[in-house]
Every structure is written in C-alpha cells, then in structure tokens.
Design an enzyme around this catalytic site. Structure first.
Site, mmCIF file in Angstrom:
data_model
loop_
_atom_site.group_PDB
_atom_site.id
_atom_site.type_symbol
_atom_site.label_atom_id
_atom_site.label_comp_id
_atom_site.label_asym_id
_atom_site.label_seq_id
_atom_site.Cartn_x
_atom_site.Cartn_y
_atom_site.Cartn_z
ATOM 1 N N ASN A 198 -10.924 1.548 -15.366
ATOM 2 C CA ASN A 198 -11.170 3.118 -14.528
ATOM 3 C C ASN A 198 -12.062 3.967 -15.208
ATOM 4 O O ASN A 198 -12.321 3.876 -16.557
ATOM 5 C CB ASN A 198 -9.808 3.555 -14.410
ATOM 6 C CG ASN A 198 -9.869 4.540 -13.152
ATOM 7 O OD1 ASN A 198 -10.275 4.252 -12.038
ATOM 8 N ND2 ASN A 198 -9.615 5.878 -13.222
ATOM 9 N N CYS B 203 -3.769 6.131 25.204
ATOM 10 C CA CYS B 203 -3.283 4.866 26.121
ATOM 11 C C CYS B 203 -3.264 3.745 25.010
ATOM 12 O O CYS B 203 -2.921 2.623 25.389
ATOM 13 C CB CYS B 203 -4.384 4.488 27.209
ATOM 14 S SG CYS B 203 -5.813 3.873 26.647
ATOM 15 N N CYS C 121 -7.311 4.118 21.221
ATOM 16 C CA CYS C 121 -7.225 5.487 21.888
ATOM 17 C C CYS C 121 -5.703 6.308 21.540
ATOM 18 O O CYS C 121 -4.826 5.572 21.535
ATOM 19 C CB CYS C 121 -7.122 5.151 23.419
ATOM 20 S SG CYS C 121 -7.112 6.614 24.452
ATOM 21 N N ASN D 148 -8.909 1.252 0.126
ATOM 22 C CA ASN D 148 -10.415 1.382 0.769
ATOM 23 C C ASN D 148 -10.345 0.993 1.871
ATOM 24 O O ASN D 148 -9.860 -0.097 2.283
ATOM 25 C CB ASN D 148 -11.376 0.802 -0.202
ATOM 26 C CG ASN D 148 -11.507 1.448 -1.589
ATOM 27 O OD1 ASN D 148 -10.639 2.462 -2.008
ATOM 28 N ND2 ASN D 148 -11.725 0.604 -2.680
ATOM 29 N N ILE D 149 -11.111 1.735 2.685
ATOM 30 C CA ILE D 149 -11.375 1.547 4.250
ATOM 31 C C ILE D 149 -12.826 0.895 4.327
ATOM 32 O O ILE D 149 -12.984 0.730 5.679
ATOM 33 C CB ILE D 149 -11.192 2.864 5.067
ATOM 34 C CG1 ILE D 149 -11.977 3.896 4.747
ATOM 35 C CG2 ILE D 149 -9.477 3.047 5.004
ATOM 36 C CD1 ILE D 149 -11.820 5.254 5.544
ATOM 37 N N ASP D 150 -13.531 0.522 3.660
ATOM 38 C CA ASP D 150 -14.982 0.207 3.585
ATOM 39 C C ASP D 150 -15.284 -1.071 3.792
ATOM 40 O O ASP D 150 -16.322 -1.613 3.922
ATOM 41 C CB ASP D 150 -15.738 0.775 2.410
ATOM 42 C CG ASP D 150 -15.229 0.299 0.950
ATOM 43 O OD1 ASP D 150 -15.254 1.300 0.093
ATOM 44 O OD2 ASP D 150 -14.651 -0.680 0.952
ATOM 45 N N HIS E 146 -4.736 1.241 3.661
ATOM 46 C CA HIS E 146 -4.726 2.484 4.307
ATOM 47 C C HIS E 146 -5.853 2.273 5.542
ATOM 48 O O HIS E 146 -6.537 2.953 5.910
ATOM 49 C CB HIS E 146 -5.549 3.668 3.719
ATOM 50 C CG HIS E 146 -4.693 4.188 2.302
ATOM 51 N ND1 HIS E 146 -5.113 4.643 1.373
ATOM 52 C CD2 HIS E 146 -3.293 3.929 2.106
ATOM 53 C CE1 HIS E 146 -4.135 5.038 0.487
ATOM 54 N NE2 HIS E 146 -2.844 4.421 1.024
ATOM 55 N N GLY F 114 -10.147 1.568 -10.286
ATOM 56 C CA GLY F 114 -10.896 2.559 -9.567
ATOM 57 C C GLY F 114 -9.916 3.296 -8.582
ATOM 58 O O GLY F 114 -10.412 3.760 -7.517
ATOM 59 N N SER G 76 -7.261 6.912 -8.732
ATOM 60 C CA SER G 76 -6.402 8.054 -9.609
ATOM 61 C C SER G 76 -4.737 7.898 -9.359
ATOM 62 O O SER G 76 -3.996 8.535 -10.058
ATOM 63 C CB SER G 76 -6.594 9.373 -8.989
ATOM 64 O OG SER G 76 -6.595 9.362 -7.763
#
Ligand code: APR
Length: 296
Positions: free
Chosen positions: A252, A148, A145, A118-120, A137, A227, A229
């Site tokens: 799950n 650059c 950027c 997760n990226i949260d 992830h 949580g 798949s």
C-alpha cells in the site's frame, strides 16, 4: 473505524522483502484483498486520498461524501449520483501491471480468490477467470431498474452517465412521467430509474461474497492486502478473520490505521508487483512492464 483491526501479534520471521517474496513463492492458496489503490495508475481516483473522489465531490450538496453511494440518498435525489458517476466509469479493456501480477498468481495455481472492493472490472480486463475474483461492491457489468427490477447490460447506461443524464427504465418510463406530471416533487425520485449494480451503502453484498468468504478464509495460506485503507466493513473485517498463524502482507502507498501486518511493502502497487515478479522470475504480461521495472 477505531476498532483495532488484526490485533494478533506480528509473525516476526517475515522481516525483509526477500522473506516476503519467499512466503509468496511458497503459498498455494492466496487470498488477495484489493481496493481502489490498485487502479489509480490508470487515472481512476481512489476515494480517500487527497485527490480521491471524496475530495473531488466535496462541493456537492452532501452531508457526507459517502452519501454519493448511499441507497436512501439515491432514492431521494438520484441526480446527485448521476452528476458524478462519470468519475468512476470503468475504462474498457485496460488493466495495470498489478493486475498482470494477479493473473500470474492465477496462472501458477496460487490464487485462491481476489476479493476486490473495486467496480472497475480491471480483473476481467486482465483475463482473470471470473471464478477467481469476487466484486464485493458489485460492478457496472449490469444495471437494474429500481422499480421493476429489470436487469440490463451495464454498458447500456454508460452514455447517460457520460452525459450526466438519468437512465429511465423503458418499461417504467410512461408511469414515471405520469407520476411526476401529477406531482413534480414525487418521491422516491428514483422511481423507474436504472441504477448500476454497484453496492451502495445500505445494500447487501453480492451472494457470491457470502457463499465463499468463510470457506476461503479457512483454506487460505496467505492474505495479501493491496491498495485499500480498510475503512469499509465487512471487507475490512477480513484481516481479523484470517487464522492467527496465517501470514498477512500489506502492499500500500500508506500505512493502514489500526492494522498489523507481518510484512508491509509501502509504495506503489504496480512497482511492488514488478519487483516481486522479477525476484520470482515471472514475466508479467503487460506492456508497461519494461517502463515500470526500469523505474522499479
Ligand atoms: N499503490 C498502492 N497503494 C495506493 C495507490 C497505489 N498506486 N494509490 C492509492 N493507494 C492506497 C491509498 O494510500 C489508500 O490507502 O490505496 C488506498 C485507497 O483507499 P480508499 O481511497 O479508502 O479506497 P478503498 O479502501 O478501496 O475504499 C473502500 O470505500 O467508499 C467506499 O465503496 C467504496 O469500495 C470503496 C470502499
């Protein structure tokens, strides 16, 4: 996706919730592998459930919804990502009862590492020590950027994401303007744009994943998968790499295809976390604890 995950025979002795709780109680070096399912109770959609992100964006001009997070596609047409990125913007400061359970594993010296897809950033919101979780992830913590490589605090592009605008790198904006004035169809269209440092398909996982995973797999005494798949490699491969005699537990909402766990707690991860904590006499530090445990 049809390769058989985790093809080792099931450890028969973990055949009840009590035995599962006992295993967790005894374990000292737990790897917890998490996916989007541990954040859905905060209203953050997962990816593949029927109300997941990939069904929400089905009308976008993408051959495969996963292209939303594909680097080649982002280079060619970054507007598509920036038209939908608001769906995955992390909530500031919030976390779930499951993350409070994860924190308890850390406090009690039982958490070897949380490998999260997760990226949260909910792990950080729950106060889990950064050395104890790896965002495989990436995350929104920083943005870079595409030309650059300048890195900035990710929060500085949140307003662009909320307004569905393109965040242009301040250093590259003049050059970007010049190139697109000369040729409106200039490629890559991502020239001089900032992108959150989340791992797109086509990008390698963060260095910390590679430097820790093999040592952690060899040291762990329990794997808890929650949580997810298990559809995306290399994270989905972890269940196959754990030594065969090390127990594996699934928490799950749905069964996971092609994967065999010694014990599967099927249901909502927050409620499972609250039930396990109760059996272990742990007090979860979470305001929703009471609400969920009454319905647990
Ligand atoms: N409690 C328990 N399980 C849940 C809950 C919940 N409250 N909500 C959803 N789930 C389960 C779903 O049943 C599903 O099996 O979580 C799983 C989520 O699976 P996906 O939507 O495929 O998400 P995830 O496995 O994290 O995806 C992996 O795919 O697109 C990429 O990079 C993206 O990191 C993501 C990766």
């Amino acid at each position: 996706a049809n390769k058989v995950l985790n093809s080792r025979p099931r450890l028969k002795e973990i055949d009840s919730f009590e035995k599962t709780v006992e295993i967790i109680d005894k374990a000292k070096k737990i790897i917890v592998l998490t996916g989007a399912g541990v954040s859905t109770s905060l209203g953050i959609p997962d990816f593949r459930s029927d109300k997941g992100i990939y069904s929400i964006i089905k009308d976008l001009p993408l051959d495969d919804p996963q292209d939303l997070f594909s680097l080649p596609y982002f280079r060619q047409d970054p507007e598509v990502f920036y038209s939908s990125a608001y769906l995955v913007l992390p909530p500031v400061g919030l976390y779930t009862p499951f993350h409070a359970f994860l924190k308890q594993l850390e406090v009690r010296g039982k958490l070897l590492r949380n490998y999260t897809q997760n990226i949260d950033n909910l792990e950080a919101n729950a106060g889990i020590d950064p050395s104890k979780f790896i965002q495989c992830h990436g995350s929104f913590a920083t943005a870079s950027c595409q030309t650059c490589k300048r890195r900035i605090d990710g929060k500085r592009i949140f307003k662009y994401i909320q307004n569905k605008e393109l965040p242009v790198c301040p250093k590259c904006s003049a050059e970007r303007k010049r190139r697109f004035e000369k040729n409106p169809d200039y490629q890559p269209r991502s020239f001089g744009l900032m992108k959150p440092d989340i791992t797109f398909f086509g990008e390698d996982l963060p260095e910390r994943y590679h430097t820790n995973i093999f040592k952690d797999i060899s040291e762990c005494d329990l794997l808890i998968t929650v949580g997810t798949s298990l559809k995306v490699s290399p994270i989905s491969d972890i269940v196959n790499k754990i030594p065969r005699d090390i127990p594996q537990i699934l928490i799950n909402k749905d069964l996971v295809d092609h994967a065999v766990f010694d014990s599967s707690i099927l249901g909502y991860c927050d409620q499972a976390a609250v039930c396990i904590a109760k059996r272990l006499g742990w007090n979860l530090d979470h305001s929703d604890f009471k609400k969920i445990s009454n319905s647990g």
